[in-house]
Write an enzyme that holds these catalytic residues in place. Structure first.
Site, PDB file in Angstrom:
ATOM      1  N   ALA A   1     -39.741 -35.465  -0.948  1.00 15.88           N
ATOM      2  CA  ALA A   1     -40.906 -35.857  -0.140  1.00 15.88           C
ATOM      3  C   ALA A   1     -42.004 -36.427  -1.031  1.00 15.88           C
ATOM      4  O   ALA A   1     -42.605 -37.457  -0.715  1.00 15.88           O
ATOM      5  CB  ALA A   1     -41.425 -34.667   0.660  1.00 15.88           C
ATOM      6  N   TYR A   2     -42.253 -35.770  -2.150  1.00 13.11           N
ATOM      7  CA  TYR A   2     -43.276 -36.249  -3.087  1.00 13.11           C
ATOM      8  C   TYR A   2     -42.904 -37.629  -3.617  1.00 13.11           C
ATOM      9  O   TYR A   2     -43.713 -38.567  -3.581  1.00 13.11           O
ATOM     10  CB  TYR A   2     -43.440 -35.259  -4.243  1.00 13.11           C
ATOM     11  CG  TYR A   2     -44.386 -35.738  -5.317  1.00 13.11           C
ATOM     12  CD1 TYR A   2     -45.759 -35.669  -5.123  1.00 13.11           C
ATOM     13  CD2 TYR A   2     -43.913 -36.267  -6.513  1.00 13.11           C
ATOM     14  CE1 TYR A   2     -46.634 -36.114  -6.091  1.00 13.11           C
ATOM     15  CE2 TYR A   2     -44.783 -36.718  -7.487  1.00 13.11           C
ATOM     16  CZ  TYR A   2     -46.142 -36.636  -7.275  1.00 13.11           C
ATOM     17  OH  TYR A   2     -47.016 -37.096  -8.239  1.00 13.11           O
TER      18      TYR A   2
END
Length: 169
Positions: free
Chosen positions: A125-126
């Protein structure tokens, strides 16, 4: 520079504002969720009301989000990471650009982070959000260059923040 600082934690904002004010600059604080749709317009109004203009936007908010294999990530945690890291950047750009366009000048700086340049296993996600910040930055830079607005992404490396502490842990 005169600043409007936006983050979730009022005590950290106040501490930072005090350090800035000790240098002779002004710093206003807005404790808020950067990903909330109302935050960016409110911050821009604060800046214009207090200082008469908006010259620079630094979009530096970021969270690590879920850590682990992508198949076990909670979709809500995934979405929250994209909201803070990417959508907030969009919302703040959207709020400042009409002012910068009308003045035919401005600078926007986004923090892309290490996730934008290399794969980050266990940090999907990052990494996805930061790669998207780079593409958003590049796209907006092309859209607004005729208005003398410079839009750039930087990847400063590790920054001594709570997010770094979380990653190291």
């Amino acid at each position: 520079a005169n600043l409007v600082l936006v983050a979730r934690t009022k005590s950290e904002l106040a501490k930072t504002a005090k350090a800035i004010q000790a240098t002779g600059s002004s710093a206003l604080i807005l404790p808020a969720d950067v990903a909330a749709a109302t935050t960016a317009p409110k911050a821009v109004r604060m800046c214009r009301d207090a200082f008469g203009r908006v010259d620079i936007l630094v979009s530096a908010a970021g969270i690590v989000g879920p850590i682990g294999p992508v198949e076990i990530e909670d979709p809500k945690d995934w979405a929250r990471t994209l909201d803070v890291n990417l959508t907030a950047t969009f919302l703040f750009m959207r709020a400042v650009l009409p002012i910068m366009k009308s003045r035919r000048r401005g600078k926007i700086i986004t923090l892309s982070g290490g996730g934008a340049a290399n794969s980050r296993p266990m940090y999907a996600a990052y990494a996805a959000s930061k790669a998207a910040v780079v593409r958003l930055t590049e796209t907006v830079a092309e859209e607004v260059k005729r208005f003398n607005i410079q839009v750039n992404a930087i990847a400063p490396g590790a920054v001594n923040t709570r997010m770094l502490d979380d990653m190291l842990e």
